[in-house]
Design an enzyme around this catalytic site. Structure first.
Site, mmCIF file in Angstrom:
data_model
loop_
_atom_site.group_PDB
_atom_site.id
_atom_site.type_symbol
_atom_site.label_atom_id
_atom_site.label_comp_id
_atom_site.label_asym_id
_atom_site.label_seq_id
_atom_site.Cartn_x
_atom_site.Cartn_y
_atom_site.Cartn_z
ATOM 1 C CD GLU A 1 -3.262 -1.298 2.780
ATOM 2 O OE1 GLU A 1 -3.154 -0.199 3.415
ATOM 3 O OE2 GLU A 1 -4.154 -2.190 2.315
ATOM 4 C CG LEU B 1 -4.751 6.161 0.878
ATOM 5 C CD1 LEU B 1 -5.410 6.604 1.185
ATOM 6 C CD2 LEU B 1 -4.533 5.300 2.610
ATOM 7 C CG ASP B 2 -7.329 -1.696 1.658
ATOM 8 O OD1 ASP B 2 -6.021 -1.801 0.809
ATOM 9 O OD2 ASP B 2 -6.994 -1.544 2.450
ATOM 10 N NE ARG B 3 -14.657 0.095 -4.782
ATOM 11 C CZ ARG B 3 -15.705 -0.540 -5.216
ATOM 12 N NH1 ARG B 3 -15.145 -1.871 -5.031
ATOM 13 N NH2 ARG B 3 -16.704 0.192 -6.031
ATOM 14 N NE ARG C 1 -8.202 -3.927 5.135
ATOM 15 C CZ ARG C 1 -8.919 -4.656 4.423
ATOM 16 N NH1 ARG C 1 -8.336 -3.980 3.211
ATOM 17 N NH2 ARG C 1 -9.718 -5.297 4.282
#
Length: 327
Positions: A136, A149-151, A252
């Protein structure tokens, strides 16, 4: 699964894969191996230079190769600007927006928005020969990207407007001089400090069966996250997470390791439904994670840039509903 034959000799893993799949550059294979996505004799490996022996069995999926900038469409997408000059554009990414094109997302991404803002083609600042980490926090060859960044993660995302700026900022990420702080709403866990800071220093690798997930695992890539508890109730907590490294899904994974998964993150054990402070049911549509602060040195002047993304209203509302202090 590929089995190494005697006539293959004892090649390096990345060279062996590049020979078997010539459409994928060796540097891409090396980066793919470093994500833990390749297994030799059932064990995940992390170095492209791993020596193979006759009889070894190699398992992997083909890595995704970014599309060249010439094939990308510029799109007029309005993004909140946190900082902008001739070299950098730091935006406040909204939830649900994908950073770069991929399967199911041919357009409508941050990269498409960047190309429109420039109005001129921008080549990637990273050559395949240099190798890129699939994480990321480092670009995978897409024009303008220095991290991802994640969605559904909101907040600070830094984009480079020139190839030189892209190389300079990526070098800062590799040197770990970029400061990245996130806010997260998590399940309460006795492994979290009451109100204080905890350094999670646990290696991360790709899950051997579920390729969508990462896990804390011996032999994985080193990963460090500093976690500070800002507020808590008996069931939930508001934490600040500082990324000291940049592995895929790092926050996460480390929070799940502490048994304090992100609310709204079922992939890592976080509940998709919860009850508010009054006992009413809440539906959590996506992980409660916000890229709050980002600090980098300007690629030309060296001046420190401190970007702060306002806390989204949805995040504030959820925190209040859970009985946490007003943000």
């Amino acid at each position: 699964m590929i089995q190494i034959l005697a006539e293959d000799g004892a090649p390096r893993l990345d060279r062996f894969l590049a020979d078997r799949f010539p459409d994928v550059p060796r540097a891409r294979w090396d980066a793919h191996v470093r994500t833990g996505a390749v297994r030799v004799n059932g064990q995940s490996v992390s170095k492209g230079g791993t020596k193979l022996r006759p009889g070894d069995q190699v398992e992997t999926e083909l890595p995704v190769i970014p599309a060249p900038a010439a094939h990308l469409e510029a799109e007029a997408i309005d993004l909140p600007t946190l900082f902008e000059d001739s070299q950098l554009w730091i935006v406040d990414k909204p939830a649900g927006m994908v950073v770069h094109p991929g399967p199911g997302h041919a357009g409508g991404t941050v990269v498409n928005a960047l190309l429109h803002r420039l109005q001129t083609p921008l080549a990637s600042g990273v050559g395949e020969e240099e190798g890129e980490e699939e994480s990321e926090e480092l670009s995978t060859g897409w024009p303008g990207l220095v991290h991802r960044l994640d969605r559904y993660t909101t907040g600070c995302l830094c984009l480079a407007k020139t190839a030189e700026a892209q190389r300079a900022i990526q070098a800062q990420f590799k040197a770990r001089s970029v400061e990245k702080r996130y806010l997260a709403l998590v399940r309460h866990s006795p492994r979290l400090p009451q109100l204080g800071t905890l350094l999670v220093d646990e290696p991360i690798a790709r899950h051997k069966q579920d390729r969508l997930r990462m896990v804390v695992a011996a032999g994985g890539r080193p990963a460090q996250t500093r976690i500070r508890v800002l507020a808590r109730t008996t069931s939930v907590a508001l934490v600040e997470c500082e990324l000291l490294t940049g592995r895929t899904h790092q926050i996460r994974v480390h929070l799940a390791h502490l048994r304090a998964p992100l609310l709204g993150d079922p992939l890592y054990g976080g509940p998709g439904r919860w009850k508010d402070a009054a006992g009413e049911a809440l539906v959590l549509p996506h992980p409660a994670l916000h890229a709050w602060k980002l600090s980098v040195d300007h690629p030309l002047t060296g001046a420190r840039i401190d970007a702060v993304a306002p806390i989204p209203e949805a995040f504030r509302t959820l925190a209040a509903a859970l009985g946490l202090p007003e943000l």
